[in-house]
Motif scaffolding. Structure first.
Motif: not given
Length: 129
Positions: A15-21
């Motif tokens: 989820f955090r990586e998705k937010v960074l994207d």
């Protein structure tokens, strides 16, 4: 692996990586600035998960720049080599129910700022000595 471990490793980290994207796509200048500051630095940030005020999990996130490289479960450690402040040791404290709500929040893609601001009151930031 406990259910809290799975929540963190299998749901929160992706989820955090998705937010960074999302940040990279919608706010490339913010992403670029943050990534540039921490680029080339190995850092660790801790997370303590609570349930009804009792600690149910501790985690250490190993970062490469601003991206999570790996997670240690059952261990609370941190060390961020900040370019202006030197070594700081932050960790967050979050209730499990808040994390469960965050990782299923679809409004983050539409309005990242408002969604993230709505969770700030639920986050406690502490520092290790």
């Amino acid at each position: 692996m406990t259910d809290v471990d799975k929540l963190i490793v299998e749901q929160l980290v992706p989820f955090r990586e998705k937010v960074l994207d999302i940040v990279k796509d919608k706010h490339p200048y913010v992403y670029s600035f943050a990534n540039t500051i921490f680029e080339g630095r190995k850092s660790m940030v801790g997370l303590q998960v609570t349930e009804n005020g009792q600690v149910v999990g501790e985690y250490t996130f190993h970062l490469a720049g601003i991206h999570i490289e790996s997670v240690d479960t059952g261990k609370l450690d941190s060390g961020v080599n900040h370019p202006f402040l030197g070594m700081v040791k932050p960790y967050g404290v979050l209730e499990k129910r808040v994390i469960e709500k965050v990782v299923t929040d679809t409004s983050i893609a539409d309005d990242l700022r408002s969604a993230l601001l709505s969770y700030l009151p639920d986050i406690t930031i502490r520092f290790l000595r």
